[in-house]
Design a protein around this motif. Sequence first.
Motif, PDB file in Angstrom:
ATOM      1  N   UNK A 120      45.366  50.541  51.834  1.00 32.19           N
ATOM      2  CA  UNK A 120      46.363  51.597  51.694  1.00 32.19           C
ATOM      3  C   UNK A 120      46.890  51.542  50.263  1.00 32.19           C
ATOM      4  N   UNK A 121      46.368  52.411  49.434  1.00 31.37           N
ATOM      5  CA  UNK A 121      46.729  52.399  48.019  1.00 31.37           C
ATOM      6  C   UNK A 121      47.805  53.451  47.735  1.00 31.37           C
ATOM      7  N   UNK A 122      48.888  53.356  48.486  1.00 32.37           N
ATOM      8  CA  UNK A 122      50.025  54.260  48.302  1.00 32.37           C
ATOM      9  C   UNK A 122      51.279  53.415  48.133  1.00 32.37           C
ATOM     10  N   UNK A 123      51.212  52.470  47.208  1.00 33.55           N
ATOM     11  CA  UNK A 123      52.307  51.541  47.010  1.00 33.55           C
ATOM     12  C   UNK A 123      53.536  52.212  46.410  1.00 33.55           C
ATOM     13  N   UNK A 124      54.692  51.846  46.930  1.00 32.73           N
ATOM     14  CA  UNK A 124      55.967  52.328  46.401  1.00 32.73           C
ATOM     15  C   UNK A 124      56.675  51.229  45.622  1.00 32.73           C
ATOM     16  N   UNK A 125      55.955  50.206  45.257  1.00 35.03           N
ATOM     17  CA  UNK A 125      56.509  49.044  44.584  1.00 35.03           C
ATOM     18  C   UNK A 125      55.636  48.680  43.390  1.00 35.03           C
ATOM     19  N   UNK A 126      56.185  47.883  42.522  1.00 35.24           N
ATOM     20  CA  UNK A 126      55.427  47.425  41.354  1.00 35.24           C
ATOM     21  C   UNK A 126      54.528  46.263  41.762  1.00 35.24           C
ATOM     22  N   UNK A 127      53.314  46.221  41.202  1.00 36.79           N
ATOM     23  CA  UNK A 127      52.395  45.136  41.566  1.00 36.79           C
ATOM     24  C   UNK A 127      51.498  44.772  40.387  1.00 36.79           C
ATOM     25  N   UNK A 128      50.960  43.561  40.481  1.00 31.27           N
ATOM     26  CA  UNK A 128      49.935  43.092  39.549  1.00 31.27           C
ATOM     27  C   UNK A 128      48.757  42.568  40.368  1.00 31.27           C
ATOM     28  N   UNK A 129      47.592  42.453  39.725  1.00 34.13           N
ATOM     29  CA  UNK A 129      46.382  41.959  40.380  1.00 34.13           C
ATOM     30  C   UNK A 129      45.836  40.789  39.571  1.00 34.13           C
ATOM     31  N   UNK A 130      45.566  39.680  40.242  1.00 35.91           N
ATOM     32  CA  UNK A 130      45.092  38.479  39.541  1.00 35.91           C
ATOM     33  C   UNK A 130      43.631  38.636  39.132  1.00 35.91           C
ATOM     34  N   UNK A 131      42.779  39.102  40.059  1.00 33.36           N
ATOM     35  CA  UNK A 131      41.338  39.198  39.798  1.00 33.36           C
ATOM     36  C   UNK A 131      40.869  40.645  39.848  1.00 33.36           C
ATOM     37  N   UNK A 132      39.964  41.000  38.965  1.00 29.94           N
ATOM     38  CA  UNK A 132      39.427  42.362  38.920  1.00 29.94           C
ATOM     39  C   UNK A 132      38.213  42.527  39.833  1.00 29.94           C
ATOM     40  N   UNK A 133      37.656  41.415  40.341  1.00 24.56           N
ATOM     41  CA  UNK A 133      36.476  41.480  41.212  1.00 24.56           C
ATOM     42  C   UNK A 133      36.901  41.592  42.672  1.00 24.56           C
ATOM     43  N   UNK A 134      35.991  42.032  43.580  1.00 28.52           N
ATOM     44  CA  UNK A 134      36.320  42.053  45.009  1.00 28.52           C
ATOM     45  C   UNK A 134      36.710  40.662  45.511  1.00 28.52           C
ATOM     46  N   UNK A 135      37.491  40.624  46.573  1.00 26.47           N
ATOM     47  CA  UNK A 135      38.026  39.372  47.088  1.00 26.47           C
ATOM     48  C   UNK A 135      36.943  38.319  47.327  1.00 26.47           C
ATOM     49  N   UNK A 136      35.797  38.740  47.856  1.00 28.43           N
ATOM     50  CA  UNK A 136      34.729  37.783  48.164  1.00 28.43           C
ATOM     51  C   UNK A 136      34.141  37.138  46.913  1.00 28.43           C
ATOM     52  N   UNK A 137      34.366  37.748  45.740  1.00 24.37           N
ATOM     53  CA  UNK A 137      33.830  37.206  44.500  1.00 24.37           C
ATOM     54  C   UNK A 137      34.788  36.302  43.752  1.00 24.37           C
ATOM     55  N   UNK A 138      35.993  36.089  44.307  1.00 21.30           N
ATOM     56  CA  UNK A 138      36.986  35.231  43.660  1.00 21.30           C
ATOM     57  C   UNK A 138      36.577  33.770  43.854  1.00 21.30           C
ATOM     58  N   UNK A 139      36.430  33.032  42.766  1.00 24.70           N
ATOM     59  CA  UNK A 139      35.935  31.660  42.852  1.00 24.70           C
ATOM     60  C   UNK A 139      36.705  30.713  41.934  1.00 24.70           C
ATOM     61  N   UNK A 140      36.791  29.451  42.370  1.00 24.90           N
ATOM     62  CA  UNK A 140      37.227  28.339  41.541  1.00 24.90           C
ATOM     63  C   UNK A 140      38.552  28.518  40.832  1.00 24.90           C
ATOM     64  N   UNK A 141      38.570  28.023  39.568  1.00 18.62           N
ATOM     65  CA  UNK A 141      39.794  27.985  38.770  1.00 18.62           C
ATOM     66  C   UNK A 141      40.120  29.312  38.106  1.00 18.62           C
ATOM     67  N   UNK A 142      39.185  30.238  38.192  1.00 20.11           N
ATOM     68  CA  UNK A 142      39.381  31.512  37.522  1.00 20.11           C
ATOM     69  C   UNK A 142      40.614  32.213  38.088  1.00 20.11           C
ATOM     70  N   UNK A 143      41.530  32.571  37.251  1.00 20.22           N
ATOM     71  CA  UNK A 143      42.714  33.279  37.684  1.00 20.22           C
ATOM     72  C   UNK A 143      43.954  32.426  37.846  1.00 20.22           C
ATOM     73  N   UNK A 144      43.802  31.086  37.791  1.00 21.71           N
ATOM     74  CA  UNK A 144      44.952  30.194  37.976  1.00 21.71           C
ATOM     75  C   UNK A 144      45.994  30.415  36.877  1.00 21.71           C
ATOM     76  N   UNK A 145      45.527  30.417  35.636  1.00 21.44           N
ATOM     77  CA  UNK A 145      46.446  30.617  34.514  1.00 21.44           C
ATOM     78  C   UNK A 145      47.102  31.997  34.593  1.00 21.44           C
TER      79      UNK A 145
END
Length: 365
Positions: free
Chosen positions: A56-81
């Motif tokens: 549901x991409x109808x957000x009424x709030x401010x948001x940020x995204x840690x990873x630009x890849x799909x959830x299944x592609x999130x791996x390891x230390x990438x994104x911690x910083x």
Amino acid sequence: MQDIIGRNYKRQCLFVTYIPSFYKVTLLNLLSEFFPDLHVLYLSRGSAIRSDEFFLEKEKFRFDVVHSVPFEGVRGWKGVLSAIKLNWRANAKVVILPGWDRLEFWAILISSRKSKKVLVLESTIEESTVHGIKGVLKRLFLKYIDCVIASGDSHKTLLRELGFSGEVKISNGVGMLDEVFVAKRSAEASSEIEPSFKNLVFVGRLSKEKNVPLLIEAVKRFERLSLTIVGTGPLEESLTAQASGFLNIRFVGTKNRREVSELLESMDALILPSERETWGLVVEEALAKGLPVIVSKTSGISCFACDTLGAGIKVDATVEGICSGLAQMSDVGKFRQLKTYALAYNQRSKDLDYLNVFRNVIDDE
């Protein structure tokens, strides 16, 4: 908002979650009405296995995204910083975390020293180990947590096994349904109770953990019962072959949410026989339509649906267990009793209670 207000401004809440699922965004949109500076941090913006309708991409709030890849592609230390930087930038009084299974969540936990830290626990004792190194890490994570919002009884049991002695709130859910299911039932669905149980439906992914092969074997023993299977997945071909020759079992493929809502109104009951299930949102969708349910004991929602509401039957996730549930549901007196409780269920009231659990936890910082 932070750029306008200034670096020293401390917002009320940072809400961290995995992806913008419809049931989480529905909750977050309502929370943002009470907390206008609510900031949300998604681990990822999409999924390789979920349909577009899940989001549901109808957000009424401010948001940020840690990873630009799909959830299944999130791996390891990438994104911690990145997670740490985004957490510091949010500078929130309350930080809500969705789990302990990602390095990013640990990084946010450790870098939130002056914030109230809340864990949303959607893992149950049936699917989450409390032993070995994993158990040690979970106990360590919980030492930094001030409050836990647990979905249900089996989730609370997990906390007890891990030795958590802090504040625990029971939410009885994992999110909020949208208007497709919360809207008033049709007059036909609400006005009378069918005299018998004939039409059963399963809605879900056709994968191993859903136990559909066992469900099919069980239904083969009930010739007068019709089973409709909604969904696709890796087991679709083998399941179709397994059900070949049984005219009381039909596969209808993928349905959108509105189609599922309409289909439920033509059914007598829903079944969720999963090996394991953190909650089982489809059970809420069925209850919202006034359907009684058969739910495996290893599903997180089983205690709420069957014990608290009295609108379902808990079964073992075996062929014999499923058969037992089908036999009980086939008893006219039992079915009428379960149907009465299901029709009395009020999804709007339940969703409001769920929302208020989060409001109270955020307010009480």
